[in-house]
Every structure is written in structure tokens, then in C-alpha cells.
Design a protein around this motif. Structure first.
Motif, short mmCIF file in Angstrom:
data_model
loop_
_atom_site.label_atom_id
_atom_site.label_comp_id
_atom_site.label_asym_id
_atom_site.label_seq_id
_atom_site.Cartn_x
_atom_site.Cartn_y
_atom_site.Cartn_z
N HIS A 162 0.78 -1.24 0.00
CA HIS A 162 0.00 0.00 0.00
C HIS A 162 0.81 1.29 0.00
CE1 HIS A 162 -0.48 0.82 4.61
NE2 HIS A 162 0.67 0.23 4.36
N ASP A 199 -4.24 -1.00 7.87
CA ASP A 199 -2.85 -1.07 8.32
C ASP A 199 -2.58 0.14 9.24
OD1 ASP A 199 0.03 -2.33 7.19
OD2 ASP A 199 0.20 -0.24 7.81
N TYR A 200 -1.62 -0.02 10.15
CA TYR A 200 -1.27 1.11 11.04
C TYR A 200 -0.84 2.35 10.27
CZ TYR A 200 1.06 3.95 14.55
OH TYR A 200 1.44 5.00 15.36
N HIS A 201 -0.18 2.12 9.13
CA HIS A 201 0.38 3.24 8.38
C HIS A 201 -0.55 3.69 7.27
CE1 HIS A 201 3.78 0.76 9.95
NE2 HIS A 201 4.23 1.95 10.32
N ASP A 288 -0.45 -4.43 11.93
CA ASP A 288 0.54 -3.69 12.74
C ASP A 288 -0.14 -2.71 13.69
OD1 ASP A 288 -0.14 -2.29 10.45
OD2 ASP A 288 1.91 -2.00 9.75
N GLY A 325 0.96 -4.87 6.42
CA GLY A 325 1.96 -4.91 7.48
C GLY A 325 1.56 -5.81 8.64
N TYR A 327 4.25 -6.80 12.18
CA TYR A 327 5.66 -7.15 12.37
C TYR A 327 5.94 -7.87 13.67
CZ TYR A 327 5.42 -4.17 8.41
OH TYR A 327 5.03 -3.66 7.19
ZN ZN Z 1 2.00 -0.73 8.18
#
Ligand code: ZN
Ligand code: Q9C
Length: 345
Positions: A162, A199-201, A288, A325, A327
Motif C-alpha cells: 500500500h 494497516d497502522y500506516h 501492525d 503490514g 511485524y
Molecule cells: Zn503498516
């Protein structure tokens, strides 16, 4: 749910990424996808198949041809600079900024690598192209299966996608798998596609790709870009432009956000998708957001992910899930499978 598993993902094996002036071991490791595969098998969450192959023209629905050509040949170019490079990852170290030209393709490899990237945390390795390309095939195969009538399909692949844009890599991403799936759904007859990125980002690549389009609505819940990677993009006032005005929704949340506040934002995004009357859904499924994630700042717990899946199912749409993501390797399989299991409840 059917899973298209990228059986070539481990050809992409970054050694190091640049972080705070040091080369540190990569967080985006092959074991991430292995753990998800293990957990899907253990729970018998559905058939697991390899992707069909597509030619590179399929990638050009989303990515610039000169970028695809660069990726295809990058490793050989890197090694031809110095045979010793075969044991080193390629990382960019020089970039154009605002006002610099991008119409002249530099001859110099490092200069081209910088033109096509935005960070020094995304190593390009011997098998990156092959892994990324067969990952894109997983996303395209998942979209194809959903177009053929399947309720949902999961593209289990790495490297993730992404953060990759029309002509740039970064954030561990090279080809935008979710965007390729969304475009394939459009091309296959879905009139309106929502891409929901959890996703976190912030998915800066996906946002850029669809920012001026009304036929693909990008929505994202993410760490506030004032303090969180990928910075620069993902603010709440980015609502789309031109024909796409009103079809981009960013819900930035502060570092430290727990499940209750995060889930309220998810409900808001799902209401927006219902109002849009989407025909299909693509979920950029990063986990994430987990409290134990080593590089992220939200506080979701493993059991919360069942409710995430249940909420996504309430959209009632044909859905393509794309792995992004996550991790915390020991939990990434459980968290991802919890979303998919929750969706099927
Ligand atoms: Zn991420
Ligand atoms: N040393 C995805 O989740 N680097 N990409 C953060 C950590 C970039 C994340 C610094 C994180 C990229 C797909």
C-alpha cells in the motif's frame, strides 16, 4: 475463504534497512507470511492456492511502464555496478525534491533508484522483482475469483503494497497489490470499489493512485502522519481532488489509540462505504495495529481482530483481503486469521 498464497515471497529477503543513521535488520521478514500460512492451515480456514500468472501489462493498469521496467532490471543493474553488490541489498540514497525534474530518466542507477522511491528503509534484493510480481498475481487472482462469484478471497503475500505508487516504492512496498485488485474489480465490472486500509500506516501509494477518481473510494485508519510514518500524507483534510473530490477519507488517530476509539473510526469508515454504495470492497489488511507490534503505536489485542472481521462482513460486499503490514511475528498469524475467521462468522 479462499487464499491465494505467494509461494515465491521468500525470494524477497531484505537484510537491512536504514533507521536513525544505522543499518538495522529488516522488520519485513519472510517468517511473517509463513506464520499466517501456518495459522490458516491449522484452523482450516479454506483452500490455499497459488496464483495464476499474468503478463506485465496487467501491472501497467496501476504502475508506470518505466517504473515496472526499472524494477524488472534493477537487481542485475545493481550487481553489474560491482560483483560484490550481489551480497548487499540495494538501498536508495539520493532523491529529487519539489522543483526537481522527473521527466529526464537518469542514466545513473542510484539516481534512478531515488527517482522511483521515497525512503531508505526498503531494500531491493535479488528476488524482489519475482516475489513482488507473483504477489501482484495473488491480488489479481483474488479479485478474479471474487468477480467469478466468491464472497471473499485473501491475497497472502509479501512484500506488502500500500505504500507503492504509480512510480515509486517505499515502506517495504514495490507493487500496490490492493490497488491492482481494486482496478481488476473495476475492469471486471464492479462500478464502484471501496479500498479500506486498516494497516497502522497510511497507504500513501494507494491514496495517490485514486485521489482524482470517483470510481475507487480510498478510506484509511492510521497513525497520525504528523508523527507517524509515512508522514507527509494521510491528513484528515485530504478528501480527494477533481472528479475524486469526496472520495478519499483519512481517519488519523494518535499514537497510543486503543481498540474502542479505533473501532469507532472503523464504524465511521463502514458508514461512508455504505453511503457510497460500493459494489466491492478491497481491504488492505495490515495487523501492525497490534499492541505488540515493534514499529507501530496502536493497542489492539489479538481477540479484538475477530470483531474487526465481523464488522467488515457487515458491509455485505464481495471482498478481497490483501495482506499488508504486521511485524510482531509470533502473533501475526493469529491476528490475521482472527480477522478472516471473524469475517466468516
Ligand atoms: Zn503498516
Ligand atoms: N524502523 C507497512 O506496514 N519504517 N510498511 C519505520 C522502523 C517504515 C511499514 C521505521 C515502516 C513501513 C506495509
Amino acid at each position: 475463504m479462499i487464499t491465494f498464497y505467494n509461494d515465491r515471497h521468500s525470494l524477497h529477503q531484505g537484510r537491512v534497512e536504514m533507521f536513525r543513521g544505522e543499518l538495522v535488520p529488516c522488520f519485513e521478514v519472510a517468517a511473517r507470511a509463513d506464520r499466517v500460512l501456518d495459522e490458516l492451515r491449522r484452523r482450516r480456514l479454506g483452500a490455499i492456492e497459488p496464483a495464476q500468472a499474468f503478463d506485465d501489462a496487467a501491472l501497467s493498469r496501476i504502475h508506470a511502464s518505466r517504473y515496472v521496467e526499472f524494477l524488472r532490471g534493477a537487481w542485475d543493474e545493481w550487481v553489474s555496478l560491482d560483483p560484490a553488490n550481489a551480497r548487499r541489498d540495494a538501498l536508495p540514497s539520493v532523491w529529487p525534491v519539489r522543483g526537481h525534474r522527473s521527466d529526464v530518466l537518469p542514466e545513473n542507477f542510484a539516481a534512478r533508484m531515488g527517482l522511483f522511491s521515497f525512503d531508505a528503509g526498503t531494500p531491493l534484493t535479488a528476488g524482489t522483482w519475482q516475489a513482488a510480481r507473483s504477489g501482484a498475481w495473488c491480488a489479481l487472482s483474488a479479485a478474479g475469483r471474487v468477480l467469478a462469484g466468491e464472497r471473499a478471497a485473501f491475497a497472502l503475500t509479501r512484500p506488502p503494497g500500500h505504500h507503492a505508487g504509480q512510480d515509486f516504492f517505499g515502506g517495504y512496498c514495490f507493487l500496490n497489490n490492493a490497488a491492482l485488485a481494486a482496478q481488476a474489480l473495476r475492469d471486471g465490472g464492479a462500478g464502484r470499489v471501496a479500498v479500506l486500509d486498516i494497516d497502522y500506516h497510511h497507504g500513501n501509494g494507494t491514496q495517490c493512485l485514486f485521489y482524482e477518481r470517483a470510481d475507487v473510494f480510498y478510506l484509511s485508519l492510521h497513525g497520525d502522519p504528523r508523527s507517524e510514518y509515512p508522514f507527509y500524507l494521510g491528513h484528515a483534510d485530504e478528501t480527494g481532488a477533481g472528479a475524486g473530490l469526496g472520495f478519499n477519507l483519512n481517519l488519523p488517530l494518535p499514537r497510543g489509540t486503543g481498540f474502542a476509539a479505533w473501532f469507532a473510526a472503523l464504524a465511521q469508515a463502514l458508514r461512508a462505504i455504505a453511503d457510497y454504495r460500493a459494489d466491492a470492497l478491497v481491504v488492505s489488511l495490515g495487523v501492525d495495529t497490534f499492541a505488540g507490534d515493534p514499529i507501530s503505536g496502536f493497542r489492539l489485542q489479538s481477540d479484538d481482530y475477530f470483531q474487526v472481521g465481523e464488522a467488515l462482513a457487515t458491509a455485505g460486499l464481495p471482498s478481497v483481503f490483501v495482506f499488508e503490514g504486521g511485524y510482531a511475528v509470533a502473533a501475526v498469524g493469529i491476528n490475521t486469521a482472527n480477522v478472516l475467521e471473524g469475517f466468516q462468522r
